[in-house]
Design a protein around this motif. Structure first.
Motif, PDB file in Angstrom:
ATOM      1  N   GLN A 252       0.826  -1.242   0.172  1.00 61.80           N
ATOM      2  CA  GLN A 252       0.110  -0.067  -0.081  1.00 61.80           C
ATOM      3  C   GLN A 252       0.819   1.209  -0.159  1.00 61.80           C
ATOM      4  N   VAL A 253       1.862   1.200   0.778  1.00 60.06           N
ATOM      5  CA  VAL A 253       2.852   2.489   0.958  1.00 60.06           C
ATOM      6  C   VAL A 253       3.308   2.593  -0.538  1.00 60.06           C
ATOM      7  N   ASN A 254       3.922   1.596  -1.335  1.00 62.63           N
ATOM      8  CA  ASN A 254       4.340   1.770  -2.729  1.00 62.63           C
ATOM      9  C   ASN A 254       3.333   2.343  -3.648  1.00 62.63           C
ATOM     10  N   ARG A 255       2.297   1.709  -3.489  1.00 69.75           N
ATOM     11  CA  ARG A 255       1.242   2.071  -4.544  1.00 69.75           C
ATOM     12  C   ARG A 255       0.753   3.294  -4.294  1.00 69.75           C
ATOM     13  N   GLN A 256       0.539   3.910  -2.993  1.00 72.72           N
ATOM     14  CA  GLN A 256       0.225   5.457  -2.661  1.00 72.72           C
ATOM     15  C   GLN A 256       1.271   6.277  -2.976  1.00 72.72           C
ATOM     16  N   ALA A 257       2.511   5.903  -3.022  1.00 72.58           N
ATOM     17  CA  ALA A 257       3.699   6.947  -3.218  1.00 72.58           C
ATOM     18  C   ALA A 257       3.810   6.828  -4.738  1.00 72.58           C
ATOM     19  N   ASP A 258       3.225   5.915  -5.708  1.00 73.95           N
ATOM     20  CA  ASP A 258       3.413   5.879  -6.834  1.00 73.95           C
ATOM     21  C   ASP A 258       2.269   6.988  -7.413  1.00 73.95           C
ATOM     22  N   ILE A 259       1.102   6.976  -6.876  1.00 71.20           N
ATOM     23  CA  ILE A 259       0.144   7.742  -7.146  1.00 71.20           C
ATOM     24  C   ILE A 259       0.440   9.199  -6.903  1.00 71.20           C
ATOM     25  N   ILE A 260       1.154   9.503  -5.850  1.00 73.03           N
ATOM     26  CA  ILE A 260       1.482  10.853  -5.308  1.00 73.03           C
ATOM     27  C   ILE A 260       2.539  11.298  -6.567  1.00 73.03           C
ATOM     28  N   ARG A 261       3.529  10.498  -7.017  1.00 74.26           N
ATOM     29  CA  ARG A 261       4.613  10.812  -7.702  1.00 74.26           C
ATOM     30  C   ARG A 261       4.161  11.067  -9.122  1.00 74.26           C
ATOM     31  N   SER A 262       2.909  10.390  -9.605  1.00 79.11           N
ATOM     32  CA  SER A 262       2.283  10.615 -10.855  1.00 79.11           C
ATOM     33  C   SER A 262       1.516  11.994 -10.767  1.00 79.11           C
ATOM     34  N   PHE A 263       0.995  12.127  -9.586  1.00 81.99           N
ATOM     35  CA  PHE A 263       0.406  13.421  -9.441  1.00 81.99           C
ATOM     36  C   PHE A 263       1.083  14.777  -9.571  1.00 81.99           C
ATOM     37  N   LEU A 264       2.210  14.566  -9.055  1.00 85.33           N
ATOM     38  CA  LEU A 264       3.485  15.454  -8.845  1.00 85.33           C
ATOM     39  C   LEU A 264       4.269  15.795 -10.440  1.00 85.33           C
ATOM     40  N   THR A 265       4.443  14.585 -11.161  1.00 87.57           N
ATOM     41  CA  THR A 265       4.847  14.690 -12.155  1.00 87.57           C
ATOM     42  C   THR A 265       3.704  15.461 -13.131  1.00 87.57           C
ATOM     43  N   ASP A 266       2.629  15.164 -13.113  1.00 86.25           N
ATOM     44  CA  ASP A 266       1.569  15.684 -13.885  1.00 86.25           C
ATOM     45  C   ASP A 266       1.366  17.270 -13.686  1.00 86.25           C
ATOM     46  N   ALA A 267       1.964  17.620 -12.383  1.00 83.08           N
ATOM     47  CA  ALA A 267       1.795  19.010 -12.074  1.00 83.08           C
ATOM     48  C   ALA A 267       2.988  19.613 -12.219  1.00 83.08           C
ATOM     49  N   GLY A 268       4.058  18.929 -13.210  1.00 85.25           N
ATOM     50  CA  GLY A 268       5.292  19.716 -13.770  1.00 85.25           C
ATOM     51  C   GLY A 268       6.417  19.822 -12.782  1.00 85.25           C
ATOM     52  N   PHE A 269       6.706  18.968 -11.925  1.00 82.55           N
ATOM     53  CA  PHE A 269       7.754  18.580 -11.006  1.00 82.55           C
ATOM     54  C   PHE A 269       8.618  17.374 -11.610  1.00 82.55           C
ATOM     55  N   LYS A 270      10.083  17.796 -11.718  1.00 80.69           N
ATOM     56  CA  LYS A 270      10.806  16.784 -12.161  1.00 80.69           C
ATOM     57  C   LYS A 270      11.160  15.509 -11.330  1.00 80.69           C
ATOM     58  N   ALA A 271      11.309  14.490 -11.696  1.00 78.92           N
ATOM     59  CA  ALA A 271      11.409  13.192 -11.068  1.00 78.92           C
ATOM     60  C   ALA A 271      12.720  13.577 -10.189  1.00 78.92           C
ATOM     61  N   ASP A 272      13.796  14.055 -10.068  1.00 77.12           N
ATOM     62  CA  ASP A 272      14.827  13.910  -9.410  1.00 77.12           C
ATOM     63  C   ASP A 272      14.510  15.092  -8.189  1.00 77.12           C
ATOM     64  N   SER A 273      13.338  15.950  -8.191  1.00 75.45           N
ATOM     65  CA  SER A 273      13.039  16.653  -7.129  1.00 75.45           C
ATOM     66  C   SER A 273      12.127  15.920  -6.098  1.00 75.45           C
ATOM     67  N   ILE A 274      11.710  14.585  -6.667  1.00 72.21           N
ATOM     68  CA  ILE A 274      10.647  14.037  -5.700  1.00 72.21           C
ATOM     69  C   ILE A 274      11.346  12.867  -5.019  1.00 72.21           C
ATOM     70  N   SER A 275      11.074  12.672  -3.561  1.00 70.76           N
ATOM     71  CA  SER A 275      11.658  11.542  -3.033  1.00 70.76           C
ATOM     72  C   SER A 275      10.758  10.901  -2.086  1.00 70.76           C
ATOM     73  N   LEU A 276      11.073   9.628  -1.540  1.00 72.90           N
ATOM     74  CA  LEU A 276      10.174   8.911  -0.825  1.00 72.90           C
ATOM     75  C   LEU A 276      10.983   8.634   0.557  1.00 72.90           C
TER      76      LEU A 276
END
Length: 236
Positions: A74-98
């Motif tokens: 569940q942690v991994n799944r929700q983290a992936d959902i948040i990453r997708s949301f942030l990427t869609d919002a315009g954030f670069k992958a290297d600015s996102i960490s878990l």
């Protein structure tokens, strides 16, 4: 007898001369001491508004379950959902960490019928660290989209969004010069009022730089402030 009178007269004359010379010396010394003490201590202020250049946006969430493996999924799944949301919002992958999840066995501190419905609780944080201040401000109102996808966010003071200004060194010299000029302006006014002139700096100390939010509604705008204390000599 005449010799005694003459000796006394010479002695008196010497004493008088000594007093005159000594008095002149003391007067001169007093004037010099007074002149040395003629000084004014003033404070100079410099303030500047700057835009934050770094945002820290933590999205903290919680999942629960009875099996550790399922909780981790569940942690991994929700983290992936948040990453997708942030990427869609315009954030670069290297600015996102878990962060690593913190797992709690809720049965450990419960007894009898007081046990919670699920045994394990895991908390984790997806952190956005970025200089894109406007992108953060535009994305923050959209977090409701995550709730509709099953992500339970649990924000609190510990996981609040922070806007920081980290480029103080670039404005320090100008602000110190501004504070020094402000102090000299105050010293000149004091000297003018006292019929003197501002002389050389005898001593100076720089206060610490403070960085605060401009107000509670615009935390991305900072007020930088510094106060200098300068001791100026005064001259006639």
């Amino acid at each position: 007898m005449k010799n005694n009178i003459l000796a006394a007269a010479i002695l008196g004359l010497c004493l008088a001369i000594g007093l005159i010379v000594g008095g002149s010396y003391l007067k001169s010394a007093a004037i010099q001491w007074k002149s040395a003490e003629r000084a004014v201590t003033v404070k100079g202020l410099a303030e500047r508004e700057v835009r934050a250049n770094l945002a820290l946006w933590p999205l903290h969430f919680t999942v629960t379950g009875d099996e550790l493996g399922a909780v981790q999924d569940q942690v991994n799944r929700q983290a992936d959902i948040i990453r997708s949301f942030l990427t869609d919002a315009g954030f670069k992958a290297d600015s996102i960490s878990l962060t690593s999840p913190q797992v709690t066995d809720r049965y450990a501190n419960s007894y009898g019928d007081q046990r919670p419905p699920t045994r394990y609780s895991a908390e984790a944080t997806v952190l956005v660290r970025t200089p894109e201040i406007d992108t953060v401000k535009q994305a923050m109102p959209r977090v409701g989209e995550l709730v509709s996808q099953g992500v339970v966010l649990s924000p609190n003071y510990e996981y609040r969004t922070e806007f920081l200004f980290t480029d103080l060194e670039s404005i320090k010299p100008e602000m110190i010069a501004q504070a020094t000029a402000d102090a000299r302006k105050a010293a000149r006014q004091f000297a003018e009022d006292s019929g003197s002139q501002v002389g050389a700096i005898r001593s100076a100390s720089q206060g610490y730089f403070s960085i605060e939010d401009l107000d509670s509604y615009t935390p991305d705008v900072k007020k930088v402030r510094v106060v200098t204390t300068i001791d100026y000599a005064l001259e006639d």
